[in-house]
Design an enzyme around this catalytic site. Structure first.
Site, PDB file in Angstrom:
ATOM      1  N   HIS A 197       0.816  -1.216   0.000  1.00  0.00           N
ATOM      2  CA  HIS A 197       0.000   0.000   0.000  1.00  0.00           C
ATOM      3  C   HIS A 197       0.848   1.264   0.000  1.00  0.00           C
ATOM      4  O   HIS A 197       0.391   2.309  -0.431  1.00  0.00           O
ATOM      5  CB  HIS A 197      -1.024  -0.037   1.135  1.00  0.00           C
ATOM      6  N   GLU A 441     -10.652 -11.394  -4.765  1.00  0.00           N
ATOM      7  CA  GLU A 441      -9.264 -11.397  -4.286  1.00  0.00           C
ATOM      8  C   GLU A 441      -8.847 -12.758  -3.734  1.00  0.00           C
ATOM      9  O   GLU A 441      -7.666 -13.011  -3.531  1.00  0.00           O
ATOM     10  CB  GLU A 441      -9.100 -10.350  -3.183  1.00  0.00           C
ATOM     11  N   ASN A 464      -3.651  -7.534  -6.683  1.00  0.00           N
ATOM     12  CA  ASN A 464      -2.594  -7.384  -5.662  1.00  0.00           C
ATOM     13  C   ASN A 464      -2.759  -8.447  -4.588  1.00  0.00           C
ATOM     14  O   ASN A 464      -1.799  -9.079  -4.158  1.00  0.00           O
ATOM     15  CB  ASN A 464      -2.650  -5.996  -5.020  1.00  0.00           C
ATOM     16  N   ASP A 465      -3.987  -8.628  -4.150  1.00  0.00           N
ATOM     17  CA  ASP A 465      -4.229  -9.675  -3.156  1.00  0.00           C
ATOM     18  C   ASP A 465      -4.396 -11.035  -3.823  1.00  0.00           C
ATOM     19  O   ASP A 465      -3.884 -12.039  -3.333  1.00  0.00           O
ATOM     20  CB  ASP A 465      -5.482  -9.336  -2.335  1.00  0.00           C
ATOM     21  N   ARG A 475       2.697  -9.722  -0.839  1.00  0.00           N
ATOM     22  CA  ARG A 475       2.744  -8.641  -1.826  1.00  0.00           C
ATOM     23  C   ARG A 475       3.678  -7.505  -1.433  1.00  0.00           C
ATOM     24  O   ARG A 475       4.096  -6.728  -2.278  1.00  0.00           O
ATOM     25  CB  ARG A 475       1.328  -8.091  -2.055  1.00  0.00           C
ATOM     26  N   CYS A 512      -9.104  -4.025 -10.870  1.00  0.00           N
ATOM     27  CA  CYS A 512      -8.605  -2.793 -10.260  1.00  0.00           C
ATOM     28  C   CYS A 512      -7.270  -2.985  -9.570  1.00  0.00           C
ATOM     29  O   CYS A 512      -6.724  -2.059  -8.987  1.00  0.00           O
ATOM     30  CB  CYS A 512      -9.630  -2.203  -9.303  1.00  0.00           C
TER      31      CYS A 512
HETATM   32  C1  PEP Z   1      -6.061  -5.531  -4.832  1.00  0.00           C
HETATM   33  O1  PEP Z   1      -5.904  -6.310  -3.891  1.00  0.00           O
HETATM   34  O2  PEP Z   1      -5.676  -5.781  -5.987  1.00  0.00           O
HETATM   35  C2  PEP Z   1      -6.691  -4.228  -4.617  1.00  0.00           C
HETATM   36  C3  PEP Z   1      -6.997  -3.440  -5.623  1.00  0.00           C
HETATM   37  O3  PEP Z   1      -6.920  -3.848  -3.343  1.00  0.00           O
HETATM   38  P1  PEP Z   1      -5.752  -3.298  -2.384  1.00  0.00           P
HETATM   39  O4  PEP Z   1      -4.516  -3.118  -3.228  1.00  0.00           O
HETATM   40  O5  PEP Z   1      -6.208  -2.026  -1.804  1.00  0.00           O
HETATM   41  O6  PEP Z   1      -5.618  -4.407  -1.395  1.00  0.00           O
HETATM   42 MG    MG Z   2      -6.891  -5.944  -2.014  1.00  0.00          MG
END
Ligand code: PEP
Ligand code: MG
Length: 594
Positions: A197, A441, A464-465, A475, A512
């Site tokens: 993040h 996710e 990402n998750d 990650r 996303c």
């Molecule tokens: C993800 O996990 O890809 C996502 C968009 O959420 P975050 O990165 O905020 O966990």
């Molecule tokens: Mg996420």
């Protein structure tokens, strides 16, 4: 890392955002220290030492507050008020005095004992609003302690010189240094991965950054010249003249290419053979909205609502949240699509006292929807605030993170109904025609997608998750960042199956996660049938250009060619030449031409 007789040194890290930047090192590191402990025969002297350190802390907080006043929100300023109240609290002072006078302890030892006592008292309070103060007390105690032992605390933020490149071991996604984003030229840290993040924040705030740079804090000195090249993940410390000249030339080249993408800022996106594609924006802070408004993006595909809570370090009441969401609707408009993701706390997004940093496996633990459903009254406040703020919205979407089962969807929908009923009862206008969806996710949800499809309006793939769970690869951990690969055949095959499944269920699917803006992945995702990409606004022009240069037929053929290959490098070796032919400038910008 290459060491050349204490001259220029090259480091490798994970490039996150921005173009080549040349600046001066500003170390943002806490020095290690030990607390002196001895019995004193001169309590008055110890008391005076303590009172001086306390006064200094009050002055320091007040000058930081003054400096930040015009830059940060009222909620963030509240934090300083609570610090001030604590520092002036008579009971706190008399506790320390007692330890010094009756326990004959020196000032540092007395302070340590009192802070420990208060922290543990606060931690055990069942009211979470008060319990979360324990971290604040630790921070205040540390500040006074630094004054007592005359050690350098983290450098004062109002001393950041011009052109500073922050060098730190790690920074959290809500570190106050990020509030200073307009003043900092770049960021280099030892810890942190591509999808952490902190990385997401730096991308959102357009801070040039390279993370995961091993040993940088032990080599860099304040004011050293430093070059960062995020596109290559390179850092040069104390560069020589030739390296500076080369970097300047490369910078001009990178910026020229970036400028050339501007012509794609205002056109709708479609592939070369006419398939219409939606690009949306990922937003963490309201500050990022103007850059999204500068594009013809279809809307906000992901609003990470937890950053409001993280910035104020506590849960703002419903009314404050309502005003915050209202700002989004009034800035971005009520016609366009706005997807608000409900609180995704936990993992690397911690709020002291609410969401703890002490879990053994925070990314597998009490996160996101799991946290929200176990705190229904807090969750309800957020849902009400969103629905109220969106009362005139024509295209509001509510999206829930980390869904792993059917029950979580049903529970959330029940709470949403409850939120609507209570707003109706209170005679407050609210949005009732919103769409409801989930973040995809957790890999196992693939096997219940048919069951949940009728309960949701859309899914958005959070790579990402998803990838961290699919590949068992943290990650945010630079040590295993080499495994976190979009071109990994398991990732590609999984996504291909998921997108086909969603399309055949007629379930709207978007992506996303950061993969949606990865240049090599985009042709493959298009080939899989993905039509909606939510990305950081700063990358909009480049991604729009890339998609416009690709034809769907090319992408489908490419996918067919690579999907059965077993090595990521083989796949990359086939994708790169196609991009080199179709979108050479984009590839050059990303330094991917081999
Ligand atoms: C993800 O996990 O890809 C996502 C968009 O959420 P975050 O990165 O905020 O966990
Ligand atoms: Mg996420």
């Amino acid at each position: 890392m290459e060491k050349e007789k204490n001259k220029s040194m090259k480091f490798k890290g994970i490039g996150i955002s921005g173009t080549i930047t040349i600046g001066k090192v500003f170390l943002y590191i806490q020095e290690p220290y030990t607390i002196p402990r001895y019995l004193t025969s001169d309590p008055e002297k110890e008391l005076e030492k303590f009172n001086n350190a306390l006064r200094k802390a009050i002055q320091e907080y007040s000058s930081v507050k003054k400096h930040l006043e015009s830059d940060i929100s009222e909620d963030e300023l509240l934090l300083f008020t609570s610090f001030d109240l604590f520092l002036k609290d008579e009971q706190f002072k008399s506790m320390v005095e007692n330890e010094i006078r009756k326990g004959n302890k020196n000032a540092e030892w007395a302070l340590y004992v009192v802070i420990e006592e208060l922290v543990s008292r606060f931690k055990n309070i069942s009211n979470i609003n008060l319990a979360q103060r324990s971290e604040d007390i630790s921070a205040i105690g540390e500040k006074i302690m630094m004054n007592l032992i005359s050690k350098t605390y983290l450098p004062e933020l109002n001393n950041i010189p011009e052109n500073a490149i922050i060098v730190a071991r790690t920074i959290s996604p809500t570190d106050p240094i990020l509030i200073q984003h307009k003043k900092i030229a770049g960021l280099v840290t030892e810890l942190g991965g591509f999808a952490s993040h902190t990385a997401i924040m730096t991308r959102g705030l357009s801070i040039p950054a390279v993370l995961g740079v091993e040993f940088i804090t032990s080599e860099a000195q304040n004011d050293d010249m430093i070059i960062i090249n995020p596109l290559k993940g390179e850092v040069i410390l104390r560069p020589d003249e030739k390296e500076i000249k080369d970097a300047m030339e490369l910078k001009v080249k990178q910026e020229k290419l970036l400028l050339s993408f501007n012509e794609f800022s205002k056109n709708e996106t479609s592939t070369k053979d006419g398939f219409s594609i939606d690009i949306l924006g990922n937003i963490e802070l309201v500050d990022e909205l103007p850059s999204l408004l500068n594009t013809s993006a279809k809307g906000i595909g992901l609003y990470r609502s937890e950053f409001l809570v993280l910035q104020s370090n506590s849960f703002p009441p419903e009314d404050v949240q309502y005003k915050h969401y209202l700002k989004i609707f009034s800035t971005y408009g009520n016609d366009r699509e706005i997807t608000i993701r409900t609180l995704d706390l936990g993992g690397d997004k911690i709020i002291p006292g609410y969401v703890s940093a002490n879990e053994k496996n925070p990314f597998l633990g009490w996160r996101a929807i799991r946290f929200c459903l176990s705190r229904p009254s807090l969750f309800l406040e957020q849902l009400k605030a969103i629905l109220r703020a969106g009362s005139n919205a024509k295209n509001l979407k509510i999206m829930v993170p980390m869904i792993s089962n059917f029950e979580e969807i049903i529970e959330t929908r029940k709470l949403l109904k409850l939120a609507e009923e209570s707003l109706k009862e209170a005679n407050l206008p609210y949005c009732s025609n919103y769409k409801f969806g989930i973040m995809f996710e957790i890999p196992s949800v693939m096997y219940i997608l048919d069951d949940i499809a009728s309960k949701i309006d859309f899914i958005s793939i959070g790579t990402n998750d998803l990838i961290q769970y699919l590949l068992a690869c943290d990650r945010g951990n630079e040590k295993v960042a080499y495994l976190f690969k979009y071109m990994n055949p398991s990732v590609l095959r999984f996504l291909s199956e998921l997108i086909s499944k969603a399309n055949s269920l007629k379930l709207e699917v978007s992506m996303c996660g950061e993969m949606a803006s990865d240049v090599l992945s985009i042709p493959l995702l298009l080939g899989m049938g993905l039509k909606r990409f939510s990305i950081p606004p700063s990358l909009y022009n480049m991604i729009n250009k890339l998609i416009s240069m690709l034809s769907m037929t090319d992408c489908q053929n490419l996918l067919k060619e690579v999907i059965s290959l077993s090595e990521a490098s083989e796949i990359e070796n086939i994708v790169v030449p196609l991009l080199k032919k179709r979108a050479p400038e984009v590839l050059e910008y990303c330094h991917l031409i081999k």
